[in-house]
Design a protein around this motif. Structure first.
Motif, PDB file in Angstrom:
ATOM      1  N   VAL A 194       0.872  -1.177   0.000  1.00  0.00           N
ATOM      2  CA  VAL A 194       0.000   0.000   0.000  1.00  0.00           C
ATOM      3  C   VAL A 194       0.906   1.222   0.000  1.00  0.00           C
ATOM      4  O   VAL A 194       2.112   1.103   0.168  1.00  0.00           O
ATOM      5  N   LYS A 195       0.304   2.402  -0.159  1.00  0.00           N
ATOM      6  CA  LYS A 195       1.144   3.603  -0.222  1.00  0.00           C
ATOM      7  C   LYS A 195       1.818   3.804   1.141  1.00  0.00           C
ATOM      8  O   LYS A 195       1.139   3.912   2.163  1.00  0.00           O
ATOM      9  N   PRO A 196       3.148   3.839   1.172  1.00  0.00           N
ATOM     10  CA  PRO A 196       3.808   3.967   2.475  1.00  0.00           C
ATOM     11  C   PRO A 196       3.510   5.301   3.141  1.00  0.00           C
ATOM     12  O   PRO A 196       3.513   6.330   2.470  1.00  0.00           O
ATOM     13  N   GLU A 197       3.227   5.234   4.440  1.00  0.00           N
ATOM     14  CA  GLU A 197       3.078   6.461   5.214  1.00  0.00           C
ATOM     15  C   GLU A 197       4.470   6.994   5.448  1.00  0.00           C
ATOM     16  O   GLU A 197       5.400   6.220   5.690  1.00  0.00           O
ATOM     17  N   GLU A 198       4.639   8.303   5.408  1.00  0.00           N
ATOM     18  CA  GLU A 198       6.001   8.807   5.493  1.00  0.00           C
ATOM     19  C   GLU A 198       6.501   8.986   6.915  1.00  0.00           C
ATOM     20  O   GLU A 198       7.642   8.695   7.236  1.00  0.00           O
ATOM     21  N   ASP A 199       5.599   9.446   7.765  1.00  0.00           N
ATOM     22  CA  ASP A 199       6.071   9.842   9.076  1.00  0.00           C
ATOM     23  C   ASP A 199       6.000   8.729  10.110  1.00  0.00           C
ATOM     24  O   ASP A 199       5.421   8.885  11.169  1.00  0.00           O
ATOM     25  N   VAL A 200       6.583   7.584   9.778  1.00  0.00           N
ATOM     26  CA  VAL A 200       6.544   6.467  10.722  1.00  0.00           C
ATOM     27  C   VAL A 200       7.957   5.932  10.944  1.00  0.00           C
ATOM     28  O   VAL A 200       8.834   6.095  10.103  1.00  0.00           O
ATOM     29  N   ILE A 201       8.136   5.315  12.103  1.00  0.00           N
ATOM     30  CA  ILE A 201       9.406   4.625  12.346  1.00  0.00           C
ATOM     31  C   ILE A 201       9.079   3.209  12.794  1.00  0.00           C
ATOM     32  O   ILE A 201       8.036   2.969  13.397  1.00  0.00           O
ATOM     33  N   MET A 202       9.962   2.264  12.458  1.00  0.00           N
ATOM     34  CA  MET A 202       9.760   0.885  12.908  1.00  0.00           C
ATOM     35  C   MET A 202      10.759   0.645  14.032  1.00  0.00           C
ATOM     36  O   MET A 202      11.961   0.831  13.861  1.00  0.00           O
ATOM     37  N   ILE A 203      10.253   0.225  15.159  1.00  0.00           N
ATOM     38  CA  ILE A 203      11.087   0.239  16.353  1.00  0.00           C
ATOM     39  C   ILE A 203      10.609  -0.847  17.315  1.00  0.00           C
ATOM     40  O   ILE A 203       9.432  -1.217  17.313  1.00  0.00           O
ATOM     41  N   SER A 204      11.508  -1.366  18.143  1.00  0.00           N
ATOM     42  CA  SER A 204      11.103  -2.383  19.119  1.00  0.00           C
ATOM     43  C   SER A 204      10.770  -1.714  20.450  1.00  0.00           C
ATOM     44  O   SER A 204      11.101  -0.537  20.672  1.00  0.00           O
ATOM     45  N   GLY A 205      10.163  -2.466  21.347  1.00  0.00           N
ATOM     46  CA  GLY A 205       9.789  -1.929  22.660  1.00  0.00           C
ATOM     47  C   GLY A 205      11.005  -1.439  23.423  1.00  0.00           C
ATOM     48  O   GLY A 205      10.999  -0.347  24.001  1.00  0.00           O
ATOM     49  N   ASN A 206      12.064  -2.238  23.435  1.00  0.00           N
ATOM     50  CA  ASN A 206      13.268  -1.828  24.163  1.00  0.00           C
ATOM     51  C   ASN A 206      13.916  -0.600  23.528  1.00  0.00           C
ATOM     52  O   ASN A 206      14.385   0.293  24.235  1.00  0.00           O
ATOM     53  N   ALA A 229      16.080  -7.237  28.883  1.00  0.00           N
ATOM     54  CA  ALA A 229      16.181  -5.771  28.972  1.00  0.00           C
ATOM     55  C   ALA A 229      17.418  -5.209  28.274  1.00  0.00           C
ATOM     56  O   ALA A 229      17.519  -4.006  28.065  1.00  0.00           O
ATOM     57  N   THR A 230      18.362  -6.073  27.911  1.00  0.00           N
ATOM     58  CA  THR A 230      19.688  -5.609  27.483  1.00  0.00           C
ATOM     59  C   THR A 230      19.647  -4.661  26.283  1.00  0.00           C
ATOM     60  O   THR A 230      20.484  -3.760  26.173  1.00  0.00           O
ATOM     61  N   GLU A 231      18.676  -4.855  25.392  1.00  0.00           N
ATOM     62  CA  GLU A 231      18.665  -4.013  24.178  1.00  0.00           C
ATOM     63  C   GLU A 231      18.453  -2.531  24.501  1.00  0.00           C
ATOM     64  O   GLU A 231      18.785  -1.679  23.681  1.00  0.00           O
ATOM     65  N   ILE A 232      17.906  -2.234  25.674  1.00  0.00           N
ATOM     66  CA  ILE A 232      17.782  -0.805  26.036  1.00  0.00           C
ATOM     67  C   ILE A 232      19.190  -0.225  26.132  1.00  0.00           C
ATOM     68  O   ILE A 232      19.493   0.831  25.577  1.00  0.00           O
ATOM     69  N   ALA A 233      20.071  -0.965  26.815  1.00  0.00           N
ATOM     70  CA  ALA A 233      21.466  -0.510  26.961  1.00  0.00           C
ATOM     71  C   ALA A 233      22.177  -0.504  25.614  1.00  0.00           C
ATOM     72  O   ALA A 233      22.922   0.431  25.297  1.00  0.00           O
ATOM     73  N   ASN A 234      21.938  -1.558  24.815  1.00  0.00           N
ATOM     74  CA  ASN A 234      22.589  -1.618  23.501  1.00  0.00           C
ATOM     75  C   ASN A 234      22.233  -0.380  22.680  1.00  0.00           C
ATOM     76  O   ASN A 234      23.087   0.234  22.049  1.00  0.00           O
ATOM     77  N   TRP A 235      20.949  -0.053  22.684  1.00  0.00           N
ATOM     78  CA  TRP A 235      20.484   1.084  21.893  1.00  0.00           C
ATOM     79  C   TRP A 235      21.074   2.391  22.435  1.00  0.00           C
ATOM     80  O   TRP A 235      21.601   3.213  21.686  1.00  0.00           O
ATOM     81  N   LEU A 236      21.006   2.539  23.767  1.00  0.00           N
ATOM     82  CA  LEU A 236      21.509   3.791  24.350  1.00  0.00           C
ATOM     83  C   LEU A 236      23.020   3.920  24.200  1.00  0.00           C
ATOM     84  O   LEU A 236      23.541   5.022  24.065  1.00  0.00           O
ATOM     85  N   ASP A 366       7.516  -5.789  29.347  1.00  0.00           N
ATOM     86  CA  ASP A 366       7.729  -7.233  29.503  1.00  0.00           C
ATOM     87  C   ASP A 366       8.417  -7.799  28.267  1.00  0.00           C
ATOM     88  O   ASP A 366       8.565  -7.097  27.251  1.00  0.00           O
ATOM     89  N   GLY A 367       8.820  -9.055  28.386  1.00  0.00           N
ATOM     90  CA  GLY A 367       9.625  -9.680  27.341  1.00  0.00           C
ATOM     91  C   GLY A 367       8.975  -9.620  25.962  1.00  0.00           C
ATOM     92  O   GLY A 367       9.654  -9.362  24.962  1.00  0.00           O
ATOM     93  N   SER A 368       7.670  -9.832  25.899  1.00  0.00           N
ATOM     94  CA  SER A 368       7.010  -9.831  24.579  1.00  0.00           C
ATOM     95  C   SER A 368       7.032  -8.441  23.958  1.00  0.00           C
ATOM     96  O   SER A 368       7.249  -8.279  22.757  1.00  0.00           O
ATOM     97  N   LEU A 369       6.794  -7.444  24.785  1.00  0.00           N
ATOM     98  CA  LEU A 369       6.776  -6.067  24.299  1.00  0.00           C
ATOM     99  C   LEU A 369       8.197  -5.603  23.954  1.00  0.00           C
ATOM    100  O   LEU A 369       8.412  -4.866  22.989  1.00  0.00           O
TER     101      LEU A 369
END
Ligand code: COA
Length: 571
Positions: A194-206, A229-236, A366-369
């Motif tokens: 479909v026509k891509p929305e422009e103002d979006v980001i794809m991102i995980s919960g962490n 939880a580690t990906e919060i630190a990885n990202w930061l 939580d882990g799923s989010l």
């Protein structure tokens, strides 16, 4: 074309199930579709059943759904685990013919064998590329955009070297070619861009929690790594230094919270990220931060407990610990995220509350989010309100713990000659000198609790869905809200009278909103993913109502179907 499609890939940890799923999800997102992912995997680095599921739709997706339309089985174990869910109308793509297993004929289930192992191992002599052969087949079968996938393969494997990129591109092509030459498509599933929305980001919960911390003005993050939880630190660690911030990996969780408290004392916004076992260790210092009135934020990405429990599975079972854990009486605030957007906005909110009220704020995810990825609207930073702590501006006679009407007393920073004080865990006077008399302990305890006495009125009211006079009213918190939203929508479409309320402030319990809501429905239902019905118990204790409890504790989040069945049972 099916508007709302769920694809599940199952295999062994180490076979690249997660990479394959991630790439398909990203390709769908690039094709303009809404995407919501869900994964579960074992705690081991290799071996055990790993699963990646993603749902694509042109419409907003509320939850990860009930089950799948298409299942891709990399091995016999994955097939055995999911066999019972293969219903008429579903599609099975599997490693065959001549693979390690051969599925039995299942009535109404469309089966497409693709010899993923043979092609990768024998023809390409690259066993690790089995997942890319599968991906190529899926692309061809269900019309995913091949060029996007090729780009994603190049990006994903670039750091592993050109030869790895090349062999995986070949594998992708080989999977697609096998389908073109050998399979006659008889299902009706296609992914339609479909026509891509422009103002979006794809991102995980962490990642969204990391982004929220950055936007809130966090300058110091310290943690001890822990799944999930580690990906919060990885990202930061990639992004905080660009904003003059610091990320530290401490020797354990106690040290990390100690550092966070120290950084906050020194005047900067500070945070840690952990999971249940880490929060256990931090509890004594949590009390210290509340006693010394230092703003700190803890993101607790819950996993199945107790002890090391189920490291890679999710549960909503840290609520008692977050809300009540610790000795003595001390105030803290607990928020709970239900969506990726919540992970972002509530992290900002957690900093704002911590700074305003000078106390610990715990954000529950939580882990799923944590591992879910989703497209969200790009946050408009100009609309985000950032609160900073009140800093003492007088000169002379500074009282760090001055007893005020609101309970809030201005802070100071080290180095100011007119703002000196000792942050102490001992009970203290207005100037932070130790005091153990009954009247001081009573006066200071009341001052500390006064800060959050009216928090519910100051926090945005919980969203409320449905009209009054419902037969069932659901109070839902955390990730379960997603399944509840979808279940409520389905029930109301069927003419059932169901309402729901979705608090984000969990503790102090928003009693006024909950009582108001409860008074408009015949029966109150609280579904949650823990054995003890932890939120239901807090609601009973604080709001004085007696909800029907629906507790599951298998390490997986609710599906909308489960909630809907329960609603019907209650009605
Ligand atoms: N070509 C080359 N490399 C490939 C590939 C391909 N076609 N497909 C996948 N890989 C690589 C991936 O890049 C990844 O390597 P990386 O770690 O260097 O990025 C690796 O193979 C694993 O693939 P991935 O798709 O990420 O995972 P998987 O589906 O095979 O599952 C896990 C593996 C995630 C289950 C497992 O490794 C893991 O992390 N388990 C959890 C551990 C944990 O947290 N335990 C709790 C401790 S308390």
């Amino acid at each position: 074309m099916v508007n709302d499609l769920i694809i599940r890939i199952g295999g062994e940890g180490g076979e690249g199930v997660i990479s394959a799923g991630d790439m398909l999800a990203q390709a769908s997102s690039l094709a303009g579709l809404e995407v919501l992912t869900f994964r579960t995997f074992p705690a081991e680095i290799r071996g055990g059943y790993a699963m990646y599921q993603f749902r694509v739709s042109p419409e907003k997706i509320l939850s990860h759904g009930d089950t799948f339309n298409i299942f891709v089985a990399f091995n016999g174990e994955a097939y055995e685990v999911n066999k019972g869910l293969l219903k008429p109308g579903t599609v099975l793509v599997y490693d065959g013919p001549g693979g390690e297993f051969e599925p039995e004929p299942l009535e109404g289930v469309i089966q497409y064998p693709v010899p993923m192992t043979r092609i990768s191992k024998v023809e390409l002599m690259s066993p690790i590329s089995k997942n890319m052969v599968a991906l190529g087949a899926i692309v061809q079968l269900f019309s995913f955009p091949m060029e996007s996938l090729k780009d994603l393969v190049r990006r994903k494997f670039k750091k592993k070297g050109e030869s790895v990129v090349e062999i995986n591109l070949k594998a992708l092509e080989a999977g697609a070619e096998y389908v073109r030459a050998n399979i006659r498509k008889v299902d009706g599933f296609y992914v339609q861009p479909v026509k891509p929305e422009e103002d979006v980001i794809m991102i995980s919960g962490n990642e969204a929690i990391g982004l929220g911390a950055l936007v809130a003005g966090c300058k110091f993050f310290s943690c001890y790594p822990i799944t999930p939880a580690t990906e919060i630190a990885n990202w930061l660690s990639r992004h905080l230094p660009k904003a003059n911030g610091v990320v530290v990996q401490a020797e354990d969780e106690i040290a990390s919270l100690g550092q966070v408290i120290g950084a906050s004392f020194a005047g900067v916004k500070a945070m840690t990220g952990t999971s249940g076992p880490g929060l256990d260790l931090m509890i004594e210092l949590l009390g210290f931060a509340s006693m010394a009135e230092l703003p700190i934020v803890i993101a607790d990405v819950q996993r199945g407990g107790p002890s090391t429990g189920l490291p890679t599975k999710s549960e909503q079972s840290d609520l008692f610990l977050a809300a009540k854990g610790g000795h003595g009486d001390f105030p803290r605030i607990v928020l709970a995220a239900a969506t990726i957007e919540d992970c972002f906005y509530l992290t900002v909110e957690a900093f704002n509350l911590a700074e305003k009220y000078q106390l610990p704020v715990i954000l529950l995810s939580d882990g799923s989010l944590a591992f879910r990825t989703e497209k969200i609207k790009r946050p408009d930073l100009s609309k985000i309100k950032i609160i900073n702590r009140e800093i003492y501006s007088g000169n002379g006679g500074y009282q760090r713990y001055a007893v005020t009407e609101t309970g809030i007393s201005p802070m100071s920073v080290p180095g100011r000659s007119d703002g000196r004080y000792i942050a102490t865990g001992l009970e203290h006077s207005e100037t932070a000198a130790p005091r153990y008399s009954p009247d001081y302990h009573a006066k200071m305890t009341e001052k500390r609790f006064r800060k959050i006495a009216n928090l519910e009125d100051e926090f945005p009211a919980p969203e409320w869905e449905g009209n009054g006079n419902a037969d069932v009213g659901i109070i839902s918190w955390g990730l379960s809200q997603c399944a509840v939203r979808e279940a409520v929508k389905r029930c109301n479409e069927e003419g059932l009278k169901v309402s729901a309320i979705y608090p984000k402030l969990i503790y102090p319990v928003p009693v006024k909103a909950i009582r108001r809501f409860a008074s408009t429905v015949k029966k109150v239902l609280i579904p949650e993913v823990n054995y003890q019905g932890q939120f239901a118990e807090l609601v009973t204790a604080h709001a004085g109502i007696n909800p029907i409890r629906y507790d599951i504790y298998g390490g997986l989040p609710f599906t909308p179907g489960e909630i809907k069945e329960k609603i019907k049972e209650v009605i």
